[in-house]
Design an enzyme around this catalytic site. Structure first.
Site, PDB file in Angstrom:
ATOM      1  N   SER A   1       0.831  -1.207   0.000  1.00 35.98           N
ATOM      2  CA  SER A   1       0.000   0.000   0.000  1.00 35.98           C
ATOM      3  C   SER A   1       0.863   1.254   0.000  1.00 35.98           C
ATOM      4  O   SER A   1       0.360   2.362  -0.212  1.00 35.98           O
ATOM      5  CB  SER A   1      -0.940   0.020   1.209  1.00 35.98           C
ATOM      6  OG  SER A   1      -0.213  -0.126   2.413  1.00 35.98           O
TER       7      SER A   1
ATOM      8  N   GLU B   1      -9.082  -9.252   4.981  1.00 39.86           N
ATOM      9  CA  GLU B   1      -9.388  -7.875   4.605  1.00 39.86           C
ATOM     10  C   GLU B   1     -10.779  -7.729   4.005  1.00 39.86           C
ATOM     11  O   GLU B   1     -11.170  -8.476   3.100  1.00 39.86           O
ATOM     12  CB  GLU B   1      -8.359  -7.341   3.601  1.00 39.86           C
ATOM     13  CG  GLU B   1      -8.624  -5.898   3.180  1.00 39.86           C
ATOM     14  CD  GLU B   1      -7.487  -5.240   2.443  1.00 39.86           C
ATOM     15  OE1 GLU B   1      -7.643  -4.064   2.049  1.00 39.86           O
ATOM     16  OE2 GLU B   1      -6.432  -5.876   2.267  1.00 39.86           O
TER      17      GLU B   1
END
Length: 258
Positions: free
Chosen positions: A38, A174
């Site tokens: 990320s 997630e």
């Protein structure tokens, strides 16, 4: 001495003790640090994680290793660095371990079990990642909640179990319904780390830039701005850790329903 008071670098065994004691694992600033792909979004300015390379992750892993002395360090395997073959995954995982990682993380379920076993058999600890897998954003049709519906929920359970059976000792869940995350956590013996997966996971991971509202703007539902009301970044970090430990984060407003 408890795992929380250890001043040396934590190990898998220390995290296992936290888990066995029923304490939440904080993958943020205390127990573990994840050098996630990320960074492509929050540091490099990309729209997805896909352009991130092994060299990028290795560089940031080395920086984190030099700048910390206690947390267990996990490094992401970026897109294209492990999907080709177990041998390719091993070569790239070695690069990350040499940079300072103590474990690598890769996305995917049952289809990655052979690769996970190959790495573990060669001394490389592995964290899995199921549910919303950002490297598959185009195949998934966007950043959407996963595991909704009986078939999708069962597939996620099968994937998580396959990773555990292959030797993974941790898995990130997630953007899945909180009820499903609780069921997966209950059925596994390995540590589950939630991000948008409710409070019943073994621990939580937060993207630093999200938790500190950098930059300000719309965030995912599971994100909480810990800078709100904090006197400093240190204060915000302490609040975040405390919220995970005491179970107040994530709250109902940060979770998804089935």
């Amino acid at each position: 001495m408890s795992a929380q008071t250890i001043t040396r670098r934590l190990t898998q065994a220390d995290l296992a003790k936290l888990y066995q004691a029923g304490e939440k694992v904080v993958m943020f600033s205390v127990d573990t640090l994840l050098i996630g792909d990320s960074l492509g979004n929050v540091i490099q300015g990309h729209d997805t994680t896909l352009p991130v390379t092994i060299a990028d992750i290795a560089y940031h892993t080395a920086c984190v290793k030099r700048g910390s002395d206690r947390p267990f360090i996990i490094a992401d395997m970026p897109f294209g660095s492990y999907q080709e073959s177990p041998e390719q995954a091993f070569r790239n995982a070695v690069t990350l371990m040499a940079a300072g990682a103590q474990m690598v993380k890769l996305e995917g379920g049952e289809e990655m079990a052979k690769t996970v076993k190959f790495l573990v058999d060669r001394g490389i600890p592995v964290c899995g990642h199921v549910g919303l897998t950002p490297q598959s954003v185009h195949a998934l049709g966007g950043y959407k909640v996963q595991g909704k519906g009986e078939a999708a929920a069962q597939k996620l359970k099968d994937d998580a179990l396959a990773l555990q059976n292959a030797g993974a000792t941790m898995v990130v869940l997630e953007a899945i319904p909180a009820v499903l995350a609780a069921e997966v956590t209950a059925m596994l013996s390995m540590i589950t780390i939630g991000i948008g997966a409710g409070k019943d996971c073994s621990g939580q991971v937060m993207v630093l830039h999200d938790a500190f509202d950098i930059p300000p703007g719309k965030k995912a539902k599971f994100v909480k701005n810990f800078m709100d009301g904090a006197s400093s970044i240190h204060d915000a970090a302490c609040r975040a850790v405390a919220a995970v430990r005491n179970g107040s984060y994530p709250g109902p407003e940060h979770t998804y329903s089935a």
